[in-house]
Structures are given as C-alpha cells and as structure tokens.
Design a protein around this motif. Structure first.
Motif, PDB file in Angstrom:
ATOM      1  N   ALA A  32     -20.814 -11.936  -8.817  1.00 47.59           N
ATOM      2  CA  ALA A  32     -20.989 -11.858  -7.360  1.00 47.59           C
ATOM      3  C   ALA A  32     -22.221 -12.633  -6.907  1.00 47.59           C
ATOM      4  CB  ALA A  32     -21.103 -10.402  -6.924  1.00 47.59           C
ATOM      5  N   GLN A 200     -15.190  -6.089   4.649  1.00 44.19           N
ATOM      6  CA  GLN A 200     -16.506  -6.672   4.431  1.00 44.19           C
ATOM      7  C   GLN A 200     -16.716  -7.743   5.486  1.00 44.19           C
ATOM      8  OE1 GLN A 200     -17.423  -8.038   0.456  1.00 44.19           O
ATOM      9  NE2 GLN A 200     -18.973  -9.472   1.216  1.00 44.19           N
ATOM     10  N   HIS A 203     -20.976 -11.825   4.567  1.00 47.30           N
ATOM     11  CA  HIS A 203     -20.555 -12.577   3.389  1.00 47.30           C
ATOM     12  C   HIS A 203     -21.685 -13.464   2.879  1.00 47.30           C
ATOM     13  CE1 HIS A 203     -16.298 -11.443   3.978  1.00 47.30           C
ATOM     14  NE2 HIS A 203     -16.598 -11.518   5.273  1.00 47.30           N
ATOM     15  N   ASP A 208     -22.197 -10.166  -1.292  1.00 47.48           N
ATOM     16  CA  ASP A 208     -21.138  -9.809  -2.247  1.00 47.48           C
ATOM     17  C   ASP A 208     -21.689  -8.847  -3.301  1.00 47.48           C
ATOM     18  OD1 ASP A 208     -19.389 -11.414  -0.884  1.00 47.48           O
ATOM     19  OD2 ASP A 208     -19.528 -13.107  -2.283  1.00 47.48           O
TER      20      ASP A 208
END
Length: 240
Positions: A32, A200, A203, A208
């Motif tokens: 991530a 979500q 970003h 993340d």
C-alpha cells in the motif's frame, strides 16, 4: 502506583489491541505504501509501535471533568510537598541510621559506587545520596505537574474526539516517510463520486496505508474515510 481506571480493563484493552494488530496484512501494508518486494524486517515493528496507544472513539485520557481534575492535582501536589518537607527536615539521627543501613545496598562494583558518590555527592552515604536525588527530582516534578495542570486548564469546551487517532496517524506518517522517503500527504486526492460511508474517498499511498491498517483492525469504515482524511489533514496542518 494507583491508576484511575481498573487494571483489568487496561489489560483487556491491551489484549484487544494486540488481537487487532494480528488482523493487519503486513505484506499488503508494505505494498500500500507503493513499495515492491517483501517487507523489511523492521517494518512490522515500526508499524505496531505507531499503533501502540491507538484506541477508537473519544480519548478517555484526553479529558477529565474540571472538579475531579482539581481534586486529583491538588492531592498530587500536596503529596509531593509533604514528601519534600519530610525529606528536607529529616532528623539527623534517622539520616545516620539510613546511611548505616545503606552499606548493604548499592552497586556491587566499587568503582561504580565511588562514581555515584563523587563530585557534588562526595562525602554522602549511599542513603543520603538517594535522599538528595529524590529531593532534586521532586523539585523538577513539581514544575512538570504545575505545567500539566496549567496547560490542560486552558482548554475549555468539549473534550477532543479521539486525539489518539490524530497522534497515531502522525506516527504512521513517520513510518511511511522512513521507508518511502516521501512526505505522507504528497499528491493525495479526494474523490467522493461514490459518496458512500463505506467508500474510500481519500486516495494516495499514505491514505491507502491508513485505510488498510484501520479498517483491518476495526472493520470497514471504522473510522470512516472522511474521518481518516479530515484527521490526517489536521495532523499535518492542511486544515484547521
């Protein structure tokens, strides 16, 4: 030491927090961040250290009712003052007996003991050394306690909501930067086209990571993406 909350509750919270840590996929967290290959060995340690004091909901340690707070601080300041007075006015005969008994204590290494009792402590017994050390520490502790009492007294209104979330996000930002050499908030974007609580909406690699970590521990949308994003922006001084 006596705590204002039950030790059993604290242990249960620690157990729940550790169980939540185990839900985090470390390899996925590494990815991530935009990093390739297997995670470095220290990544998990740093990640868990950043999460050590995290808890959901209002921070119960961030606010104490004013009346209770004054009572607690007054008792503490009185206890410090009483101990300081007792040690400062200690009967010479008691001090002599304490020094006599202290020969059976202290470091086994004679050089280490001589180092402790040199300089401004030269001529003191090991017991007296501790008495004067405690007096020095008490003097500083009084200043720290007074500063703590004053700093919190300035706050008014409602208690902060989950200050630990902001603190944890800041620590996770340090972890992110350590392994990516990038600023956490660099290039993030807000996209609420889905406009759902479970979506979500913030970003970028750092976001993340945040969503993966918090939602793995607490379940989807706990906290919501809006809360994560708003808190992160405040933590990194991008909003008031």
């Amino acid at each position: 030491m006596h705590y204002t909350f039950e030790n059993s509750e604290a242990k249960q919270n620690d157990a729940r927090r550790k169980a939540a840590f185990q839900k985090i996929d470390i390899t996925a967290a590494w990815a991530a961040c935009g990093l390739n290959g297997p995670p470095e060995d220290s990544f998990q340690t740093d990640l868990f250290a950043a999460l050590e004091f995290y808890q959901t909901g209002p921070d119960r340690m961030a606010f104490i009712p004013a009346k209770l707070r004054n009572t607690l601080y007054s008792k503490l300041e009185k206890s410090i003052a009483n101990l300081e007075q007792q040690l400062d006015e200690l009967d010479d005969r008691v001090a002599f007996e304490i020094d006599a008994a202290s020969v059976y204590f202290g470091p086994d290494d004679e050089d280490e003991l001589l180092a402790l009792l040199s300089g401004e402590n030269e001529g003191l017994g090991y017991g007296s050394y501790h008495i004067y050390s405690i007096l020095d520490h008490l003097a500083e502790l009084k200043e720290i306690v007074a500063a703590a009492r004053e700093s919190r007294a300035r706050g008014r209104g409602k208690p902060k909501q989950n200050q630990t979330l902001a603190d944890t996000i800041t620590k996770l930002g340090h972890v992110f930067t350590k392994y990516t050499d990038q600023e956490p908030m660099m290039g993030y974007r807000f996209d609420d086209w889905n406009n759902g609580e479970e979506a979500q909406v913030y970003h970028g690699p750092f976001f993340d990571l945040l969503h993966l970590v918090f939602w793995s521990m607490n379940g989807p949308s706990n906290p919501t993406s809006h809360v994560i994003g708003d808190t992160a922006r405040r933590a990194f001084n991008l909003r008031k």
